[in-house]
Design a protein around this motif. Sequence first.
Motif, PDB file in Angstrom:
ATOM      1  N   ASP A 237      47.839  39.651 -20.268  1.00  0.00           N
ATOM      2  CA  ASP A 237      47.807  38.645 -19.202  1.00  0.00           C
ATOM      3  C   ASP A 237      46.620  38.896 -18.279  1.00  0.00           C
ATOM      4  OD1 ASP A 237      50.093  37.431 -20.144  1.00  0.00           O
ATOM      5  OD2 ASP A 237      51.443  38.536 -18.808  1.00  0.00           O
ATOM      6  N   VAL A 240      43.388  37.788 -20.103  1.00  0.00           N
ATOM      7  CA  VAL A 240      43.159  36.339 -20.079  1.00  0.00           C
ATOM      8  C   VAL A 240      42.580  35.923 -18.725  1.00  0.00           C
ATOM      9  CG1 VAL A 240      44.272  34.070 -20.084  1.00  0.00           C
ATOM     10  CG2 VAL A 240      44.881  35.770 -21.822  1.00  0.00           C
ATOM     11  N   PRO A 273      46.829  32.350 -26.295  1.00  0.00           N
ATOM     12  CA  PRO A 273      46.792  31.971 -24.875  1.00  0.00           C
ATOM     13  C   PRO A 273      45.370  31.919 -24.312  1.00  0.00           C
ATOM     14  CG  PRO A 273      47.615  34.217 -25.121  1.00  0.00           C
ATOM     15  CD  PRO A 273      47.570  33.620 -26.492  1.00  0.00           C
ATOM     16  N   ALA A 276      43.797  28.645 -25.463  1.00  0.00           N
ATOM     17  CA  ALA A 276      44.423  27.540 -24.724  1.00  0.00           C
ATOM     18  C   ALA A 276      43.875  27.464 -23.309  1.00  0.00           C
ATOM     19  CB  ALA A 276      45.942  27.731 -24.701  1.00  0.00           C
ATOM     20  N   ALA A 277      43.680  28.620 -22.675  1.00  0.00           N
ATOM     21  CA  ALA A 277      43.136  28.643 -21.315  1.00  0.00           C
ATOM     22  C   ALA A 277      41.700  28.121 -21.294  1.00  0.00           C
ATOM     23  CB  ALA A 277      43.190  30.059 -20.757  1.00  0.00           C
ATOM     24  N   GLU A 280      41.823  24.315 -21.731  1.00  0.00           N
ATOM     25  CA  GLU A 280      42.236  23.643 -20.495  1.00  0.00           C
ATOM     26  C   GLU A 280      41.101  23.615 -19.473  1.00  0.00           C
ATOM     27  OE1 GLU A 280      45.740  23.940 -17.058  1.00  0.00           O
ATOM     28  OE2 GLU A 280      45.787  25.254 -18.817  1.00  0.00           O
TER      29      GLU A 280
END
Length: 414
Positions: A237, A240, A273, A276-277, A280
């Motif tokens: 986390d 990212v 993830p 995807a980040a 976005e």
Amino acid sequence: MSVTEQARRARTAAEQLAVATRTVKDAALHAMADALVARTPEILAANEADLAAGRSAGLTAAVLDRLALDPGRVAGIADALRQMAALPDPVGEVVRGSTLPNGLELRQIRVPFGVVGIIYEARPNVTVDAAGICLKSGNAALLRGSSSAAHSNAALVTVLRDAVAGAGLPADAVQLLDAGSRDSVKELMRARGLVDVLIPRGGASLIRTVVEESTVPVIETGVGNCHVYVDAAADLDNAVAIALNAKTQRLSTCNTAESLLVHAAVADAFLPPMLAAFAEAGVTVHGDERVAAHSAAVLPATDEDFATEYLSADISVAVVDSLDAAVAHIRRYGTGHTEAIVTDSTTAAREFVARVDAAAVMVNASTRFTDGGEFGFGAEIGISTQKLHARGPMGLPELTSTKYVVTGNGHLRG
């Protein structure tokens, strides 16, 4: 006026700056800051002329972002001058000193370079940062910006010169060279004996030209092909968030991450993830086969992609099998600017820091922190990627040289 004549005038101004007190220099910096704020409308009018010309010429969004000023940015530039005034004056600082066995007192002290030439691209804020940091460190500045920022730079320098003169220092401490002529760059690069040092700020082509063709000594500021390496022991986390910030906090800076390396042991958990980040945030990923396997939106990465400083919403991504492979990739494609590792392993962090050859190495932090302001240096003149004299963000001390002062009492050498 020729560049040679401007350089001569700068040298005369530098003689006065070298002995100016901190009080006088700081007053000039505050006067410059106040004048920028007071005269913001004329600065923005000039900047709009440059932006309009740039849009017509098809300049990229990244270049236009670098070029653009607004009231907030002008205020921020002015605040940087005020912050610089609050910093210690490096001139006269004793770097080291001792009394020799024969009784001679030896001191090494900081002194200004004298005349500093700065060649830079479409960033009007550099005009003010360079003028301010040169003045505070006792140097006269010869500024050669790009033609795309000609109106903005001319307006800024007019404001700065008026403020400097009003504070009792020579206006020629800040001079702007003709941006419409390539000859001005050539003359500046060959003004050895009048100009003490040149600092190029811009893309790889500009820096290479100055380094290869100048007879004036050059402090090389670097292109930033910066990497973030996500280690096998990383908090994913955290990784990212760091990678996203390093890439997207501002796209057009040299400390923006352009490459992401992911250890194979965490690739399957990390890449979905992360991709995807990026999606976005509007970032296009150029990845190797192992990255592409996680998303059809990934474009195939080439050697050129891994070597590119994008300065745009693009990033190259590769999966590596080990820390060794990550270091090898960085050595092949990196530019010696800023490299980052995300890991909870102290051993991996220490090994990465020891083996990566860069001006700054980040551990569990975004590459975007490589900055004079973030380091507490005040406005910087650039990020040096060379290894002589200065490396990393160049603050006030890096705009000085030294000399030895030896004091005796009738000492004679036998």
